[in-house]
Design a protein around this motif. Structure first.
Motif, PDB file in Angstrom:
ATOM      1  N   GLN A 240       0.824  -1.212   0.000  1.00 23.26           N
ATOM      2  CA  GLN A 240       0.000   0.000   0.000  1.00 23.26           C
ATOM      3  C   GLN A 240       0.856   1.259   0.000  1.00 23.26           C
ATOM      4  O   GLN A 240       0.610   2.198  -0.757  1.00 23.26           O
ATOM      5  N   ILE A 241       1.888   1.273   0.838  1.00 23.69           N
ATOM      6  CA  ILE A 241       2.753   2.452   0.916  1.00 23.69           C
ATOM      7  C   ILE A 241       3.497   2.667  -0.401  1.00 23.69           C
ATOM      8  O   ILE A 241       3.587   3.787  -0.913  1.00 23.69           O
ATOM      9  N   ARG A 242       4.018   1.591  -0.964  1.00 21.84           N
ATOM     10  CA  ARG A 242       4.752   1.707  -2.226  1.00 21.84           C
ATOM     11  C   ARG A 242       3.822   2.131  -3.355  1.00 21.84           C
ATOM     12  O   ARG A 242       4.216   2.920  -4.234  1.00 21.84           O
ATOM     13  N   ALA A 243       2.580   1.642  -3.378  1.00 23.14           N
ATOM     14  CA  ALA A 243       1.623   2.038  -4.412  1.00 23.14           C
ATOM     15  C   ALA A 243       1.341   3.539  -4.343  1.00 23.14           C
ATOM     16  O   ALA A 243       1.254   4.214  -5.374  1.00 23.14           O
ATOM     17  N   GLN A 244       1.216   4.069  -3.122  1.00 20.04           N
ATOM     18  CA  GLN A 244       1.002   5.513  -2.966  1.00 20.04           C
ATOM     19  C   GLN A 244       2.202   6.291  -3.487  1.00 20.04           C
ATOM     20  O   GLN A 244       2.053   7.356  -4.109  1.00 20.04           O
ATOM     21  N   GLU A 245       3.415   5.787  -3.245  1.00 19.24           N
ATOM     22  CA  GLU A 245       4.614   6.446  -3.747  1.00 19.24           C
ATOM     23  C   GLU A 245       4.633   6.471  -5.266  1.00 19.24           C
ATOM     24  O   GLU A 245       4.999   7.476  -5.884  1.00 19.24           O
ATOM     25  N   ILE A 246       4.262   5.360  -5.877  1.00 25.72           N
ATOM     26  CA  ILE A 246       4.247   5.288  -7.344  1.00 25.72           C
ATOM     27  C   ILE A 246       3.247   6.283  -7.920  1.00 25.72           C
ATOM     28  O   ILE A 246       3.542   7.013  -8.879  1.00 25.72           O
TER      29      ILE A 246
END
Length: 273
Positions: A240-246
């Protein structure tokens, strides 16, 4: 003779593909779906004589559906890049199909190894399923948008032989694998523009910890079982955190593109200065 297709879906970060392909020589054809692969995996599949389906597939369901469509066999054996089929299981699969089963799909056990250690308890989800419907008639298995398998027809039972899956050469490799899986899941979430909310990811992580450690008896595996439960809980949070970063990086890139000044054009015949 019943014609059997093997289906392997691979991404650029997947390892052990060559070992998996070598174990599928008993199948009539091998189809490899190469998702965003450049060089390595596609070349390994090509050298092994597999049929290759190249492309960009935002979701796992797209990847697997494309692979099934490319298979020409009466039955399909679905294998992940880190899994191998030993000779005993290969013989059992062929024997089961030649007996013309009344059902439409078989469930296969999956033995998960960390190095040379067989770890039976604690595996759930993407980190390490311990069983799954991997052998089925063509046309009876499909996937929903969220990646969940949808089966039609009736079960033909469960085979006794197990797929051998390498979860990592050691604990460090297992931790790295969780990072790769979370990154791949984040990419899919970002592509679908549905990264989810942080509280939801936290709640899912907590539920997955309990399911791994208690429900799937990870506690029987000692410290390794506890580590599996922790890594299982971290997976949805990291994704979830990485998806928000992308998504944030994409928004910044689009904003920068929108405010970039247009290039100056020189008017024909205009005087300099």
């Amino acid at each position: 003779m019943v014609r059997l297709s093997a289906l392997v879906c691979v991404q650029s970060g997947d390892a052990h593909l060559s070992d998996s392909l070598r174990s599928l020589g008993f199948c009539d054809e091998v189809v490899v779906v190469a998702d965003r692969c450049t060089g390595g995996p596609s070349e390994v599949a090509r050298q092994a004589g597999a049929r290759i389906v190249d492309g960009i597939f935002p979701l796992a369901s797209h990847r697997k559906s494309a692979g099934v469509e490319a298979c020409s066999g009466d039955w399909i054996l679905e294998v992940e890049p880190g899994e191998r089929v030993d000779r005993a299981l290969a013989w059992e699969i062929r024997a089961a199909l030649q007996m013309r089963p009344a059902g439409d799909w078989f469930e296969l056990p999956i033995d998960n190894y960390v190095g040379e250690t067989l770890v039976r308890g604690g595996w759930i989800g993407a980190l390490g399923p311990d069983r799954g419907v991997r052998l089925y008639r063509r046309g009876v298995k499909s996937w929903a948008a969220d990646g969940e398998a949808v089966l039609s027809g009736i079960s033909a039972g469960r085979l006794t032989g197990a797929l051998r899956r390498s979860a990592g050469a050691d604990v460090a490799a297992l931790v790295e694998q969780v990072g790769r899986l979370a990154t791949a899941q984040a990419q899919r979430l970002a592509d679908s523009d549905r990264p989810g909310a942080l509280p939801v990811a936290l709640a899912r992580g907590a539920a997955d910890f309990l399911r791994s450690y208690l429900g799937r008896q990870g506690w029987r595996e000692g410290r390794l079982g506890f580590l599996l439960a922790v890594l299982t809980a971290l997976h949805p949070l990291l994704a979830q955190i990485r998806a928000q970063e992308i998504l944030e990086a994409r928004r910044l890139a689009h904003a920068a593109e929108a405010i970039r000044p247009a290039p100056l054009r020189r008017v024909a015949g205009a005087r300099a200065g």
